[in-house]
Design an enzyme around this catalytic site. Structure first.
Site, short mmCIF file in Angstrom:
data_model
loop_
_atom_site.label_atom_id
_atom_site.label_comp_id
_atom_site.label_asym_id
_atom_site.label_seq_id
_atom_site.Cartn_x
_atom_site.Cartn_y
_atom_site.Cartn_z
N LYS A 137 0.93 -1.14 0.12
CA LYS A 137 -0.11 -0.10 0.09
C LYS A 137 0.97 1.25 0.01
O LYS A 137 1.97 1.45 0.90
CB LYS A 137 -1.04 0.12 1.22
CG LYS A 137 -1.80 1.36 1.18
CD LYS A 137 -2.96 1.00 2.29
CE LYS A 137 -2.54 1.81 3.60
NZ LYS A 137 -2.42 3.11 3.72
N ASP A 196 -3.25 4.26 -2.11
CA ASP A 196 -4.26 4.88 -1.38
C ASP A 196 -4.36 6.50 -1.23
O ASP A 196 -3.79 7.09 -0.44
CB ASP A 196 -4.05 4.29 0.22
CG ASP A 196 -4.83 4.73 1.41
OD1 ASP A 196 -5.84 5.02 1.03
OD2 ASP A 196 -4.43 4.49 2.53
N LYS A 256 -7.29 8.14 -1.79
CA LYS A 256 -8.67 8.64 -1.28
C LYS A 256 -9.17 10.09 -1.80
O LYS A 256 -9.41 11.01 -1.31
CB LYS A 256 -8.52 9.20 0.34
CG LYS A 256 -8.05 7.69 1.12
CD LYS A 256 -8.13 8.27 2.64
CE LYS A 256 -7.85 6.99 3.59
NZ LYS A 256 -6.38 6.63 3.63
N ASP A 264 -13.55 14.75 -5.23
CA ASP A 264 -13.59 16.14 -5.77
C ASP A 264 -14.96 15.85 -6.82
O ASP A 264 -15.79 14.77 -6.69
CB ASP A 264 -12.42 16.13 -6.86
CG ASP A 264 -11.94 17.71 -6.93
OD1 ASP A 264 -13.10 18.39 -7.16
OD2 ASP A 264 -10.81 18.43 -6.65
N THR A 269 -11.85 6.33 10.36
CA THR A 269 -12.05 6.05 11.82
C THR A 269 -11.45 7.20 12.94
O THR A 269 -11.73 7.08 13.75
CB THR A 269 -11.23 4.86 12.10
OG1 THR A 269 -9.64 4.72 11.20
CG2 THR A 269 -11.85 3.62 11.48
N ARG A 320 2.85 -1.14 10.97
CA ARG A 320 3.85 -1.09 11.83
C ARG A 320 4.08 -2.75 12.29
O ARG A 320 5.54 -2.91 12.77
CB ARG A 320 3.51 -0.35 12.99
CG ARG A 320 3.69 1.34 12.88
CD ARG A 320 3.11 2.34 13.44
NE ARG A 320 1.58 2.30 13.38
CZ ARG A 320 0.93 3.08 13.75
NH1 ARG A 320 1.45 3.94 14.88
NH2 ARG A 320 -0.56 2.94 13.63
O1 C5P Z 1 0.87 0.65 11.21
P1 C5P Z 1 -0.69 0.25 11.10
O2 C5P Z 1 -1.04 -1.21 10.94
O3 C5P Z 1 -1.62 0.86 12.02
O4 C5P Z 1 -0.97 0.88 9.66
C1 C5P Z 1 -2.49 0.78 9.00
C2 C5P Z 1 -2.48 1.34 7.87
O5 C5P Z 1 -3.99 1.64 7.53
C3 C5P Z 1 -1.93 2.89 7.95
O6 C5P Z 1 -1.37 3.02 6.46
C4 C5P Z 1 -3.32 3.66 8.05
O7 C5P Z 1 -3.36 4.82 7.61
C5 C5P Z 1 -4.27 2.87 7.35
N1 C5P Z 1 -5.64 3.18 7.76
C6 C5P Z 1 -6.16 3.02 8.95
N2 C5P Z 1 -7.26 2.84 9.37
C7 C5P Z 1 -8.29 3.48 8.51
C8 C5P Z 1 -8.00 3.60 7.16
C9 C5P Z 1 -6.51 3.43 6.85
O8 C5P Z 1 -5.43 2.39 9.76
N3 C5P Z 1 -9.66 3.67 8.74
#
Ligand code: C5P
Length: 234
Positions: A32, A59, A61, A64, A119, A211
């Site tokens: 991603k 990603d 998003k 417009d 979220t 992460r």
């Molecule tokens: O590091 P982590 O596992 O928390 O990363 C989750 C990824 O998913 C990040 O790129 C974050 O921006 C994305 N994301 C999220 N929650 C959402 C939409 C996207 O954590 N509702």
């Protein structure tokens, strides 16, 4: 399309991203690319990661007017990405425009999924800032249904919502779910999390993992653990 683990490459530069991806000498992860990396490095990073044999979820998003989104999606489609996304709040005409823009001359196109409510938006924010009074889970489900009726392939949602989305929109409507943590891992800033195994049990189609893989002492081992828990048959 089968279940897969998408690795969120939330790095600030191409250099850091390639150093991370170079570790994967076996199975090439679905990657991603988000706004930070894309705005820093531009289309070149998409082309290079594609050339290295990875599938890509771009990603960005989009949100417009329909004509602008249609033209922007046509550009992304020619980058040969596998999944793109937009905000369902852009409404039906914008989503339909996006699909038109994404569709290549030969009729193929990347998958297109919608973000429902971010979220980071809770009930209070939605009521105060957006003047939306309905319960947030109803709003999320309504946006999912609207995206489906516009012709989209699925939504990004919490793994806790995936089951409800499938009940409402059918099993073929894709649920792409971030907020994944190992049972013995650190939650970080994510509040509502699920393990890869539980996300599989609940029917997520793709998990997005950042992460727990990118910050692991051994990222390849962490990725393989996700694959074992989420993709492999028992
Ligand atoms: O590091 P982590 O596992 O928390 O990363 C989750 C990824 O998913 C990040 O790129 C974050 O921006 C994305 N994301 C999220 N929650 C959402 C939409 C996207 O954590 N509702």
């Amino acid at each position: 399309m089968g279940k897969d683990v998408i690795v969120a490459c939330d790095f600030a530069s191409a250099e850091a991203t390639y150093a991370f991806l170079d570790k994967f000498t076996g199975r090439k992860p679905f990657v991603k690319i988000g706004m930070e990396l894309y705005y820093a490095e531009g289309p070149a990073i998409v082309k290079e990661i594609k050339k290295r044999g990875h599938k890509i979820f771009l990603d960005l998003k989009l949100h417009d007017i329909p004509n602008t989104v249609k033209k922007a999606m046509a550009v992304l489609s020619h980058l040969d990405v596998d999944i793109c996304n937009l905000h369902a709040a852009g409404a039906t005409a914008m989503m339909q425009g996006a699909l038109e823009g994404l569709t290549r001359e030969d009729g193929t196109r990347p998958l297109l999924i919608a973000v429902t409510q971010l979220t980071s938006t809770d009930q209070e924010t939605m009521e105060r800032d957006l003047l939306i009074k309905e319960p947030i889970d109803q709003v999320v489900m309504h946006y999912a249904k609207t995206a489906q009726l516009a012709g989209l392939d699925g939504v990004v949602c919490s793994p806790l919502e995936a089951e409800k989305v499938h009940t409402l929109c059918g099993e073929k409507f894709l649920t792409v779910t971030p907020g994944i943590r190992f049972a013995d891992g650190d939650k970080g800033d994510q509040k509502r999390v699920m393990t890869p195994a539980d996300a599989k049990a609940i029917g997520s189609d793709y998990i997005v993992v950042g992460r727990p893989i990118t910050a692991a002492a051994d990222p390849v081992a962490a990725y393989e653990r996700c694959i074992r828990e989420f993709v492999d048959e028992e």
